[in-house]
Scaffold this active site. Structure first.
Site, short mmCIF file in Angstrom:
data_model
loop_
_atom_site.label_atom_id
_atom_site.label_comp_id
_atom_site.label_asym_id
_atom_site.label_seq_id
_atom_site.Cartn_x
_atom_site.Cartn_y
_atom_site.Cartn_z
N ASN A 1 -17.69 -131.68 41.23
CA ASN A 1 -17.94 -133.11 41.12
C ASN A 1 -17.79 -133.44 39.63
O ASN A 1 -18.52 -132.90 38.80
CB ASN A 1 -19.38 -133.35 41.62
CG ASN A 1 -19.96 -134.69 41.19
OD1 ASN A 1 -19.25 -135.62 40.84
ND2 ASN A 1 -21.29 -134.77 41.24
N LYS B 1 -18.46 -136.20 38.27
CA LYS B 1 -19.44 -137.21 37.88
C LYS B 1 -18.72 -138.36 37.12
O LYS B 1 -17.57 -138.66 37.43
CB LYS B 1 -20.56 -136.58 37.06
CG LYS B 1 -21.18 -135.38 37.80
CD LYS B 1 -22.47 -134.90 37.22
CE LYS B 1 -23.02 -133.78 38.09
NZ LYS B 1 -24.30 -133.28 37.65
N HIS C 1 -25.91 -137.30 46.56
CA HIS C 1 -26.09 -136.48 45.37
C HIS C 1 -27.41 -136.86 44.71
O HIS C 1 -27.82 -138.03 44.72
CB HIS C 1 -24.92 -136.69 44.38
CG HIS C 1 -24.99 -135.74 43.22
ND1 HIS C 1 -25.73 -136.01 42.10
CD2 HIS C 1 -24.45 -134.50 43.04
CE1 HIS C 1 -25.64 -134.97 41.26
NE2 HIS C 1 -24.87 -134.05 41.82
N GLU D 1 -28.28 -137.43 41.79
CA GLU D 1 -28.22 -138.53 40.81
C GLU D 1 -28.16 -139.89 41.52
O GLU D 1 -28.67 -140.88 41.01
CB GLU D 1 -27.04 -138.31 39.86
CG GLU D 1 -27.33 -137.16 38.90
CD GLU D 1 -26.11 -136.43 38.38
OE1 GLU D 1 -24.98 -136.93 38.52
OE2 GLU D 1 -26.29 -135.32 37.83
N GLU E 1 -28.80 -128.61 46.75
CA GLU E 1 -28.82 -128.81 45.30
C GLU E 1 -30.22 -129.22 44.88
O GLU E 1 -30.52 -130.43 44.81
CB GLU E 1 -27.83 -129.91 44.91
CG GLU E 1 -26.39 -129.58 45.20
CD GLU E 1 -25.45 -130.22 44.18
OE1 GLU E 1 -24.72 -129.50 43.52
OE2 GLU E 1 -25.50 -131.46 44.03
N GLY F 1 -27.72 -130.02 36.29
CA GLY F 1 -27.42 -130.70 35.03
C GLY F 1 -28.08 -130.07 33.81
O GLY F 1 -28.72 -129.02 33.89
N SER G 1 -26.37 -125.81 38.30
CA SER G 1 -26.21 -124.87 37.18
C SER G 1 -25.49 -123.58 37.55
O SER G 1 -25.82 -122.51 37.04
CB SER G 1 -27.58 -124.56 36.54
OG SER G 1 -28.12 -125.73 35.94
P1 PGA Z 1 -24.23 -128.70 37.34
O1 PGA Z 1 -24.09 -129.91 38.35
O2 PGA Z 1 -23.42 -127.55 37.89
O3 PGA Z 1 -23.70 -129.20 36.05
O4 PGA Z 1 -25.70 -128.35 37.27
C1 PGA Z 1 -24.18 -129.70 39.72
C2 PGA Z 1 -24.18 -130.99 40.47
O5 PGA Z 1 -24.75 -132.00 39.99
O6 PGA Z 1 -23.62 -131.06 41.56
#
Ligand code: PGA
Length: 253
Positions: A8, A10, A93, A95, A165, A171, A211
């Site tokens: 993704n 983002k 997601h 976020e 997730e 993040g 991560s």
């Molecule tokens: P990240 O993001 O691998 O940077 O932790 C994962 C995600 O938000 O899907």
């Protein structure tokens, strides 16, 4: 099933940056036994579809509105996504849930529309740190799935993928979940799906995201409960994408 692996982007990349990413990615030999997917911002979808032409990489959007059309300023509908060449949409997601107030009830409406429009859905679920601290992670996951997947017909299950997730793992500042937690929560997600849909739920892929990086990906990919990985920061370059992918596939073999 092939190992699912995707990223993704983002709120990163202009269309020309997405095009350059895809061209570089496609220059690598295609990995055996993997189904790849890319989820760029809306504005990159059309360009991405053109550059992915002839490859079997899935193209996804990061969000979608539940209505087919209407007075929803700033929103994008399922038919609009399909017209770009996208065949997948990510829903829920962390976020979106935490920064934009998306609820399970909203996700139910979006998921229903996406499936009916013929899109594949990657539904993200996960508890936050407070919920884990209160020892209610399993209840949270069950609720998220039971509402969003509500009265889905079993025939539609082949359009669904779940990404576990945990919010605390995503993040900058996120802590990668231990493989033990991932195995336990993936088992739980599978159990909830079987409770809802019976044996047909065995084929719904469950991915881990949060991560994931070149150092820890093999630990996750080696778990029988993990059907794929969903990567953010570590796949922001095509080189990073291929590095995590090849280490994961090695752990798988
Ligand atoms: P990240 O993001 O691998 O940077 O932790 C994962 C995600 O938000 O899907």
């Amino acid at each position: 099933m092939p190992f699912l692996f995707g990223t993704n982007f983002k709120m990163h990349q202009t269309p020309s940056e997405t095009a350059a990413y895809i061209d570089e990615l496609l220059a690598f030999p295609p990995p055996p036994n993997a189904q790849l997917f890319l989820i760029p911002p809306f504005t990159s979808l059309t360009t991405a579809a053109t550059h992915l032409h002839g490859s079997d990489i899935w193209l996804g959007a990061q969000n979608m509105h539940w209505a087919e059309e209407g007075a929803y300023t700033g929103e994008i509908s399922a038919p609009m996504l399909l017209a770009t060449g996208a065949n997948l949409v990510m829903l829920g997601h962390a976020e979106r849930r935490h920064q934009f107030g998306e609820t399970d009830g909203i996700l139910y409406k979006k998921l229903w529309r996406a499936i009916n429009a013929g899109l594949q859905v990657l539904l993200c679920v996960g508890e936050d740190a407070d919920q884990r601290g209160r020892n209610i992670s399993k209840e949270v996951l069950a609720l998220q799935m039971k509402v969003a997947l509500g009265d889905l017909h079993t025939d539609a299950l082949n359009s669904i993928m779940i990404a576990y997730e945990p919010v605390w793992s995503i993040g900058v500042g996120g802590i990668p979940a231990s493989p033990e937690i991932v195995a336990e929560m993936h088992n739980w997600i599978r159990a909830v799906l079987i409770d809802m849909f019976d044996i047909e739920a065995m084929n719904v892929p469950i991915l881990y995201g949060g991560s994931v990086n070149p150092k820890n990906c093999a630990d996750y990919a080696g778990l029988s409960q993990v059907d794929g990985l969903f990567v953010g920061r570590a796949a922001l370059t095509p080189m990073g994408f291929m590095d995590v992918l090849s280490r994961s596939l090695e752990a798988r073999s």
